[in-house]
Structure formats: structure tokens, C-alpha cells
Design a protein around this motif. Sequence first.
Motif, mmCIF file in Angstrom:
data_model
loop_
_atom_site.group_PDB
_atom_site.id
_atom_site.type_symbol
_atom_site.label_atom_id
_atom_site.label_comp_id
_atom_site.label_asym_id
_atom_site.label_seq_id
_atom_site.Cartn_x
_atom_site.Cartn_y
_atom_site.Cartn_z
ATOM 1 N N SER A 9 19.269 -39.823 19.770
ATOM 2 C CA SER A 9 20.391 -40.648 20.240
ATOM 3 C C SER A 9 20.437 -42.028 19.595
ATOM 4 O O SER A 9 21.471 -42.685 19.625
ATOM 5 C CB SER A 9 20.345 -40.787 21.765
ATOM 6 N N GLY A 11 19.982 -42.654 16.377
ATOM 7 C CA GLY A 11 20.343 -42.563 14.964
ATOM 8 C C GLY A 11 21.830 -42.766 14.741
ATOM 9 O O GLY A 11 22.587 -43.102 15.664
ATOM 10 N N SER A 12 22.243 -42.530 13.498
ATOM 11 C CA SER A 12 23.640 -42.712 13.123
ATOM 12 C C SER A 12 24.541 -41.699 13.855
ATOM 13 O O SER A 12 25.551 -42.075 14.463
ATOM 14 C CB SER A 12 23.738 -42.579 11.599
ATOM 15 N N CYS A 57 9.653 -39.219 21.535
ATOM 16 C CA CYS A 57 8.863 -38.139 20.934
ATOM 17 C C CYS A 57 7.510 -38.648 20.446
ATOM 18 O O CYS A 57 6.544 -37.905 20.393
ATOM 19 C CB CYS A 57 9.643 -37.493 19.797
ATOM 20 N N ASP A 200 28.394 -44.258 6.303
ATOM 21 C CA ASP A 200 27.309 -45.081 6.816
ATOM 22 C C ASP A 200 26.382 -44.158 7.617
ATOM 23 O O ASP A 200 26.713 -43.754 8.724
ATOM 24 C CB ASP A 200 27.905 -46.186 7.708
HETATM 25 P P1 NAD Z 1 19.040 -41.252 11.536
HETATM 26 O O1 NAD Z 1 17.824 -41.493 10.733
HETATM 27 O O2 NAD Z 1 20.064 -42.320 11.634
HETATM 28 O O3 NAD Z 1 18.617 -40.862 13.045
HETATM 29 C C1 NAD Z 1 17.647 -39.907 13.296
HETATM 30 C C2 NAD Z 1 17.377 -39.777 14.792
HETATM 31 O O4 NAD Z 1 16.313 -38.815 14.964
HETATM 32 C C3 NAD Z 1 16.904 -41.062 15.478
HETATM 33 O O5 NAD Z 1 17.362 -41.081 16.812
HETATM 34 C C4 NAD Z 1 15.370 -40.929 15.467
HETATM 35 O O6 NAD Z 1 14.756 -41.618 16.548
HETATM 36 C C5 NAD Z 1 15.199 -39.431 15.632
HETATM 37 N N1 NAD Z 1 13.985 -38.938 14.989
HETATM 38 C C6 NAD Z 1 13.568 -39.193 13.729
HETATM 39 N N2 NAD Z 1 12.418 -38.551 13.469
HETATM 40 C C7 NAD Z 1 12.088 -37.890 14.593
HETATM 41 C C8 NAD Z 1 10.995 -37.054 14.959
HETATM 42 N N3 NAD Z 1 9.994 -36.790 14.113
HETATM 43 N N4 NAD Z 1 10.983 -36.525 16.210
HETATM 44 C C9 NAD Z 1 11.968 -36.806 17.082
HETATM 45 N N5 NAD Z 1 13.027 -37.585 16.797
HETATM 46 C C10 NAD Z 1 13.085 -38.127 15.568
HETATM 47 O O7 NAD Z 1 19.696 -39.892 10.985
HETATM 48 P P2 NAD Z 1 21.233 -39.461 10.988
HETATM 49 O O8 NAD Z 1 21.902 -39.997 9.800
HETATM 50 O O9 NAD Z 1 21.830 -39.711 12.335
HETATM 51 O O10 NAD Z 1 21.107 -37.888 10.752
HETATM 52 C C11 NAD Z 1 20.726 -37.002 11.783
HETATM 53 C C12 NAD Z 1 20.982 -35.573 11.328
HETATM 54 O O11 NAD Z 1 22.387 -35.387 11.186
HETATM 55 C C13 NAD Z 1 20.366 -35.232 9.965
HETATM 56 O O12 NAD Z 1 19.957 -33.900 9.985
HETATM 57 C C14 NAD Z 1 21.530 -35.396 9.004
HETATM 58 O O13 NAD Z 1 21.421 -34.566 7.866
HETATM 59 C C15 NAD Z 1 22.687 -34.940 9.875
HETATM 60 N N6 NAD Z 1 23.982 -35.500 9.469
HETATM 61 C C16 NAD Z 1 24.178 -36.849 9.535
HETATM 62 C C17 NAD Z 1 25.393 -37.390 9.152
HETATM 63 C C18 NAD Z 1 25.665 -38.867 9.274
HETATM 64 O O14 NAD Z 1 26.798 -39.291 9.077
HETATM 65 N N7 NAD Z 1 24.683 -39.685 9.594
HETATM 66 C C19 NAD Z 1 26.408 -36.544 8.683
HETATM 67 C C20 NAD Z 1 26.177 -35.175 8.626
HETATM 68 C C21 NAD Z 1 24.952 -34.665 9.035
#
Ligand code: NAD
Length: 381
Positions: A9, A11-12, A57, A200
Motif C-alpha cells: 500500500s 508503493g506507487s 512484512c 511516475d
Molecule cells: P513500489 O516500489 O513503488 O512499491 C512496492 C510496494 O511493495 C511498497 O508498498 C513496498 O513496501 C512493498 N514491498 C516491497 N518489497 C516487499 C517485500 N519484500 N515484501 C513485502 N512488501 C514489499 O512499486 P510499484 O511501482 O508500486 O510497483 C508494484 C508492482 O506493480 C510491481 O510489480 C510493478 O511491476 C507493478 N506495476 C507498477 C506500475 C506503476 O505505475 N508503478 C505499473 C504497472 C505495473
Amino acid sequence: MPRIALFGSTGSIGTNCLDVVRHHRERFDVVALSAHSRSTELAEQCREFGPKWAVLCDENQRADLARDAFDPTELRFGADVLEEIAASPEVDTVVSAIVGAAGLRSTWAAIEAGKRVALANKETMVVAGPLVTELARTSGAEIIPVDSEHSAIFQAMQSGAPTEVRRVVLTASGGPFRGRSRAELEAVTPEQALDHPTWDMGPKITIDSATMTNKALELIEAKWLFDLRDDQIEIIVHPQSIVHSFVEFVDGSVLAQLSPPDMRLPIQYALTFPDRCEATARQMDWRTAFSLEFEPPDEEAFPALAIGREVAAQGGTSGAVFNAANEAAVERFLAGELKFTDISRACRAVLDAHDFDPDPALADLLRVDQWSRTEVMKWTS
Ligand code: NAD
Ligand code: MG
């Protein structure tokens, strides 16, 4: 009102998801939030959304936390708790927004329990696509893609039967290094690679976009998610990131989904499907002139694309090996230990060295994931 568990929650994707909920309080009930270690942010989210559970976690946080900062939310620790929550009868929809293969187990648990899974964590499909789709078939789980390209394909596919699809065309922004040659990419820095022109996002996927490994992962994700043959998936570069993908049907009709680059739309759609509701995301401005460009990708400058095609064609353990090698190589690049162009080189080397198994079980995939990371940690160019 779907009861939502949002994993990742802070993350992005996670914060964009919470913004969707903020705009539609009457529609969604957040029952669980999770983060890796950012406890202050997680506590703040708990105060705003009042979930039943919050999960950190990273167990190391346990000792020195003011738990009353989370009241009345119950604060729990460890990744195992996510699996329990994913399967809880108090949860309808799991938003899988953890980054990397770390998101696999909780996503698996949600699918096994027959939940709706709003899937951002593409790595789950790359590592274990065939096992995951089979599991969903037997449990009755619904996997609704959040990745913008796959959401676009999923939306376009609502207008025809799967057998009427001729091919899908994934669009790619091309990332910050579109137009550069392989030689010009040798010296790029993490700072340059982290500067994405249209999206972003978290650091890992931003680097994946710069190497175009993101598109390779998405090709594999699309293959398993939509049960496509390898020759049914094309990739095209579209720098504006407005057309999120195309579906071409057997009669020659091509449907696209368009919207400004804003993840709140595919997240919201995954939560409300088959319905739609008022936009949280930015909307198209049809009164200002704009143009859309499309060009073929430069396969020589971005060898990750060919690797992705190979891995998709091979199946078996290749996806798990590729994904883990990439995660480890991206970490080493961000730490200044590898060059940008080493990321694909390391992936190629580890894929070539791996002992291929065409029909692995989940435990085998987790094992090769670990093996692949260890290999990349030792790898030198
Ligand atoms: P991010 O790095 O911004 O956030 C990651 C989240 O996961 C955070 O809440 C973090 O606390 C948590 N996290 C990280 N490592 C962890 C672990 N070992 N155990 C438990 N929780 C953990 O990443 P994001 O950009 O939000 O991307 C998340 C997923 O969504 C990825 O698989 C990415 O490929 C996919 N995705 C993201 C976007 C985007 O616009 N950001 C678009 C398409 C797909
Ligand atoms: Mg995407």
C-alpha cells in the motif's frame, strides 16, 4: 461493497489505489494494508482508511514500534500473515501491488482462495504464469490485470470472444533512452535511468522500463494471462503513452484503449469490473491538438526484448530464472556495481547456464528463483 486487502500500500500502485478509494468511499471497504518497512506511512494510511489489519512484512520492525499509532487497526508482522489475510472470508478482493517475486506467495494464496485479484504484480505471471492460471481455473478466482497494457487488452477483449482475437499489440513508451544506440547506453547512470518521461513509478519498474525489460516481462505476462500463442503478441513503441495497447480481431478490426498515463484508471477498473464508475484518473483533453506516434522497437539497443520472446516461448523454469536474474541485476545496477547494459547481459548469462525444467511445480520455481539471484550476485562482465 467489495472488502479490499491492498498488499504494497505504500508503493506507487498502492498509493494510487488508495486515491481511487478516497474518491469512492461509498464503493470500497479497505480491510487490510501492507508495507515492507515504511511504518510511519502505513500508520498514516491506517488513520485515514481504518482497516482491520495492517501488516509490516519486515519482522525487524517488531521491536521498536509504537503500536498505538495504528489503533484501532491491528498491527501484524511477517509475510506469512499476508497469505492468511488473502484467504480470509473477510476479504473479497486482493490488490497485488508488492514489487517483484516477493509478491508471489500472497497473490498465490488469494488465487487459491478463489478471490478477485487486481494484479499489478506482473512478476507473479512471469515466474509462474501457467500454474497461476490453472490455479485460478480450479478455484474460480478472477485475475483482473492492473498493468495498463493488460488492462487495455482486457477491456478491448470484452468486445469479442477469445477465439476471435488475431493478435494483441503491446505499446511501450520506449523509456528515457528511446533512440539511443547500444553503445550510447553503456555509460548511463542510475539517476538518468530513473527519470522516466511519461510514468511516475517505483524504482524497479522504472529501471525495467529503461532497459525495456518491462516490455519483455509484459509480453510474458500477456501470453499467460490471455492464453496467446507467441506469434500473437507484437510490441510497438508509442512515446506518448496514451494508447495503452491494441487488440486485433480476426475480421481485421483493431480496438485500442486510450487515456492519459495515470494508473488510477486501470486500478479502478480492476476493482469495479464489469462496471465502470466516475473517473479518479486524469481524462483526455480533446480540445488541444495532439498527435500520437508509433514506431518499431530497436531490438539491437534493447536485447531484453529478444530475451523476453525466448523466455515466453520456452515456458517452464525460464520465467522464474529471468525474473530473478533481472531483479538482482537491477539491484546491483542501482548500487553502482553493474553497468546499465550489464543488466541484460547478466540475465542472458544466467538463462544460458540454467538447468531447464519444462514442467516445474511452485517449489521448483521458488528454488530456481533463489539460484538465479545467487548467480547474478557472483556474475561479472
Ligand atoms: P513500489 O516500489 O513503488 O512499491 C512496492 C510496494 O511493495 C511498497 O508498498 C513496498 O513496501 C512493498 N514491498 C516491497 N518489497 C516487499 C517485500 N519484500 N515484501 C513485502 N512488501 C514489499 O512499486 P510499484 O511501482 O508500486 O510497483 C508494484 C508492482 O506493480 C510491481 O510489480 C510493478 O511491476 C507493478 N506495476 C507498477 C506500475 C506503476 O505505475 N508503478 C505499473 C504497472 C505495473
Ligand atoms: Mg505496463
